[in-house]
Write a protein that holds these residues in place. Structure first.
Motif, mmCIF file in Angstrom:
data_model
loop_
_atom_site.group_PDB
_atom_site.id
_atom_site.type_symbol
_atom_site.label_atom_id
_atom_site.label_comp_id
_atom_site.label_asym_id
_atom_site.label_seq_id
_atom_site.Cartn_x
_atom_site.Cartn_y
_atom_site.Cartn_z
ATOM 1 N N PRO A 35 0.807 -1.220 0.000
ATOM 2 C CA PRO A 35 0.000 0.000 0.000
ATOM 3 C C PRO A 35 0.844 1.277 0.000
ATOM 4 C CG PRO A 35 -0.960 -1.594 1.481
ATOM 5 C CD PRO A 35 0.330 -2.193 0.998
ATOM 6 N N LEU A 36 2.063 1.232 0.583
ATOM 7 C CA LEU A 36 2.908 2.432 0.572
ATOM 8 C C LEU A 36 3.246 2.843 -0.859
ATOM 9 C CD1 LEU A 36 5.412 1.849 3.522
ATOM 10 C CD2 LEU A 36 3.515 3.449 3.406
ATOM 11 N N VAL A 39 0.526 4.786 -2.323
ATOM 12 C CA VAL A 39 0.529 6.184 -1.856
ATOM 13 C C VAL A 39 1.424 7.035 -2.758
ATOM 14 C CG1 VAL A 39 1.023 7.733 0.068
ATOM 15 C CG2 VAL A 39 0.105 5.480 0.515
ATOM 16 N N TRP A 271 -7.008 13.969 -1.338
ATOM 17 C CA TRP A 271 -6.231 12.746 -1.122
ATOM 18 C C TRP A 271 -4.816 12.846 -1.679
ATOM 19 C CZ3 TRP A 271 -8.885 7.375 -0.800
ATOM 20 C CH2 TRP A 271 -9.989 7.450 0.053
ATOM 21 N N VAL B 122 -2.691 5.646 6.347
ATOM 22 C CA VAL B 122 -3.194 6.330 5.153
ATOM 23 C C VAL B 122 -3.092 5.412 3.934
ATOM 24 C CG1 VAL B 122 -2.543 8.122 3.515
ATOM 25 C CG2 VAL B 122 -2.841 8.701 5.915
ATOM 26 N N ALA B 123 -1.962 4.707 3.836
ATOM 27 C CA ALA B 123 -1.753 3.797 2.710
ATOM 28 C C ALA B 123 -2.829 2.710 2.697
ATOM 29 C CB ALA B 123 -0.370 3.176 2.801
ATOM 30 N N LEU B 124 -3.114 2.152 3.866
ATOM 31 C CA LEU B 124 -4.124 1.093 3.945
ATOM 32 C C LEU B 124 -5.510 1.648 3.634
ATOM 33 C CD1 LEU B 124 -2.830 -0.775 7.107
ATOM 34 C CD2 LEU B 124 -2.802 -1.613 4.757
ATOM 35 N N LEU B 125 -5.767 2.867 4.121
ATOM 36 C CA LEU B 125 -7.060 3.506 3.841
ATOM 37 C C LEU B 125 -7.284 3.615 2.336
ATOM 38 C CD1 LEU B 125 -9.519 5.330 4.866
ATOM 39 C CD2 LEU B 125 -8.018 7.242 4.326
ATOM 40 N N ILE B 126 -6.248 4.104 1.636
ATOM 41 C CA ILE B 126 -6.354 4.297 0.193
ATOM 42 C C ILE B 126 -6.640 2.972 -0.516
ATOM 43 C CG2 ILE B 126 -4.963 4.779 -1.856
ATOM 44 C CD1 ILE B 126 -3.675 7.072 -0.374
ATOM 45 N N VAL B 127 -5.844 1.948 -0.192
ATOM 46 C CA VAL B 127 -5.987 0.672 -0.878
ATOM 47 C C VAL B 127 -7.298 -0.015 -0.503
ATOM 48 C CG1 VAL B 127 -5.025 -1.631 -1.106
ATOM 49 C CG2 VAL B 127 -3.521 0.348 -1.151
ATOM 50 N N ALA B 129 -10.010 1.255 0.660
ATOM 51 C CA ALA B 129 -11.203 1.967 0.197
ATOM 52 C C ALA B 129 -11.578 1.484 -1.209
ATOM 53 C CB ALA B 129 -10.949 3.477 0.195
#
Lengths: 305, 268
Positions: A35-36, A39, A271, B122-127, B129
């Motif tokens: 996930p990073l 981002v 975002w 934040v990274a987990l939230l984005i993915v 979601a």
């Protein structure tokens, strides 16, 4: 020269080791590292209409971290609000590191100079708060300093003040709270360094007529420097990314970068800006960690040389 | 001798006072929370006598019940999953000679310790979601996955420490006595590393139980754990009920930590 069979055995072993580590690596890839990377991608996209993103490449978010465009005359200027938050985060993190050192060094020294059988107990006393829920410890501070809290109630009860002193929701409250929650992170590595210190060196310094403070400054501090660097990094890094403590004790006005990032995924709904801010924080933190690795390996090199 | 006693090389003026004051500062707020959780009066400025009223209220509060069950469920599953994968990884990386990529595996496993939690959140939230929208699944799976991932290093480190201190010749001996690989593992390696595995599992459990930030960002509506429930309560007034929950959680943590220290201290 390894025979073919031996080489095969070695590569077999390597494959087995990788297979054993694979589930952990896959889990981490799905739940942390992967996930990073997303981002990073998001920080180069355009914000969506309500939330999320539209898939269009742009540097806007990164530019927006530092600069902003005036709505009326469309000139570019520094994003003052952002810089104020960066400045507060940096300032509070540095101050927290200094405070924890000033309090933590005497603690570590005191513990390291106890008789061997007592040290474990003192260390355990440092470790309990360290592993205690950060939120609970922050709540505890809240109970102490809020307007109806312990300090104000006591002062009013004693008749010393009529109105409660506003301590909550100030930068000082955040600083105090972070010093409180991160203190064990400074004490433990300092203790590890002082514990290895050879006290005969202190004796030698005294024999050469050094005062206590001179001995401390010229003999002890240079030798325990790796412990100081380790403790400082361990305190500085979580302080810079702090979220819970500034939210509970600082309120909405005294935001740090962690809270500002969250805001981008809530009401602000930008975002990509949030993603860029997260990456900036990550880069600074990794930079600090790399510096730490360099400093500690430099010293290892000195020892060999 | 008399001279040495009068002049101590290690005593620094004021250090004892600072240390004792610092320990008082570390423990006073926690003690206050514990004491006031037993206070019958609602206000912290009034002592209304000993009472278990707030524990009773917390116990009967349906949201608290649900959050408690959810916290324990997520923490147990995350501890179990992270301990299993961390045990395998520790066996792969610590047992035997260095091999290509070992440093990479170390770094990858410790990665969650290096990134600020808010960034991972934040990274987990984005993915998640996007995944939530794409699959329509909004269950506890996301929380369990996220918790399992960040618990891996906490489970891994005590296991690795245990394995590093282990005598490999015992396994060789077992192999010499014609034990199969699996049998050697089950009868020799596993019992020897068991305290490390238990310590790792406990640490993972505590870390998962305490997590606020990642949970706050990953949870779907109505999936509060105890810490996020407490954080949510903050928007309203602080009630002594939160003190009672804190004290209960604190007690559980201290018990687990004491067990952890006993386990990790016990050498062979």
């Amino acid at each position: 020269m390894a025979s073919a069979a031996e080489r095969l055995a070695v590569s077999d072993q390597t494959r087995r080791n990788w297979l054993l580590a694979a589930p952990a690596l896959i889990l981490l890839l799905l739940g942390a590292a992967g996930p990073l990377l997303v981002v990073v991608a998001y920080s180069f996209l355009k914000p969506g209409e309500f939330s999320g993103v539209t898939w269009e490449f742009t540097f806007d978010a990164w530019i927006g971290v530092f600069l902003q465009q005036d709505i009326f005359d469309e000139t570019w200027g520094l994003a003052d609000a952002h810089l104020a938050i960066f400045w507060r985060s940096a300032k509070l993190s540095v101050l927290t590191t200094v405070m924890t050192f000033v309090i933590g060094f005497p603690m570590a020294w005191f513990i390291a100079t106890r008789p061997a059988n007592k040290r474990a107990i003192w260390l355990f006393l440092v470790t309990i708060p360290f592993w205690t829920n950060l939120l609970i410890r922050t709540f505890a501070i809240l109970e102490v300093i809020r307007n109806q809290g312990v300090i104000n109630s006591a002062l009013i009860g004693l008749g010393l003040i009529d109105e409660p002193i506003q301590m909550l929701y100030t930068d000082a409250a955040v600083l105090f709270g972070m010093t409180y929650v991160y203190l064990p992170l400074m004490v433990l590595p300092l203790y590890a360094a002082i514990d290895r210190f050879d006290f005969r060196l202190a004796e030698a310094a005294f024999d050469l007529y050094a005062s206590r403070w001179k001995m401390m400054r010229r003999v002890v501090l240079p030798i325990v420097r790796p412990g100081i660097v380790a403790g400082s990094i361990l305190v500085f890094v979580p302080s810079l990314g702090a979220y819970v403590t500034p939210r509970v004790l600082g309120g909405g006005k005294n935001m740090m970068i962690g809270n500002f990032i969250e805001l981008q995924f809530g009401q602000g709904r930008n975002w990509p800006l949030g993603a860029a801010l997260s990456m900036l924080l990550l880069i600074v933190v990794l930079g600090a960690l790399l510096l730490y690795v360099r400093v500690s390996s430099d010293r290892a090199g000195e020892r060999h040389g | 001798m008399a001279e040495a006693r009068r002049f101590s090389v290690s005593a620094m003026p004021g250090f004892r006072a600072i240390t004792l004051a610092a320990f008082a500062m570390l423990y006073a707020p926690i003690v206050i929370i514990v004491v006031y959780s037993f206070n019958a009066a609602e206000s912290i400025s009034v002592w209304g006598g000993l009472s278990l009223e707030w524990y009773g209220r917390a116990w009967e509060n349906e949201q608290v019940q649900e959050a408690t069950v959810r916290s324990l469920l997520v923490a147990s599953l995350a501890a179990a999953i992270s301990t299993v994968v961390a045990t395998a990884a520790a066996l792969g990386t610590t047992h035997g000679a260095p091999f290509p990529g070992r440093t990479f595996i170390y770094a990858a496993i410790n990665q969650p310790l290096m990134a600020p939690e808010i960034v991972t959140a934040v990274a987990l939230l984005i993915v998640f979601a996007s995944v939530k929208v794409a699959t329509g699944y909004t269950g506890l799976g996301y929380l369990i996955l996220a918790h399992s991932a960040f618990c891996v290093p906490f489970a891994y480190l005590p296991i690795r420490a245990r394995l590093e201190g282990m005598d490999l010749s015992l396994e060789t001996a077992a192999a010499d006595l014609y034990a199969t690989r699996w049998r050697t593992f089950r009868r020799v390696t596993l019992p020897l590393m068991a305290p490390g595995v238990a310590a790792g599992a406990m640490l993972a459990f505590v870390v998962s139980l305490d997590d606020v930030i990642i949970t706050e960002f990953v949870k779907s509506a109505g999936q509060d754990t105890l810490p996020t429930y407490m954080l949510g309560q903050l928007r309203r007034a602080v009630t002594p009920e939160v003190n009672a929950i804190s004290t209960a959680l604190l007690g559980l943590t201290v018990i687990l930590l004491t067990a952890f220290f006993l386990l990790s201290r016990k050498r062979d």
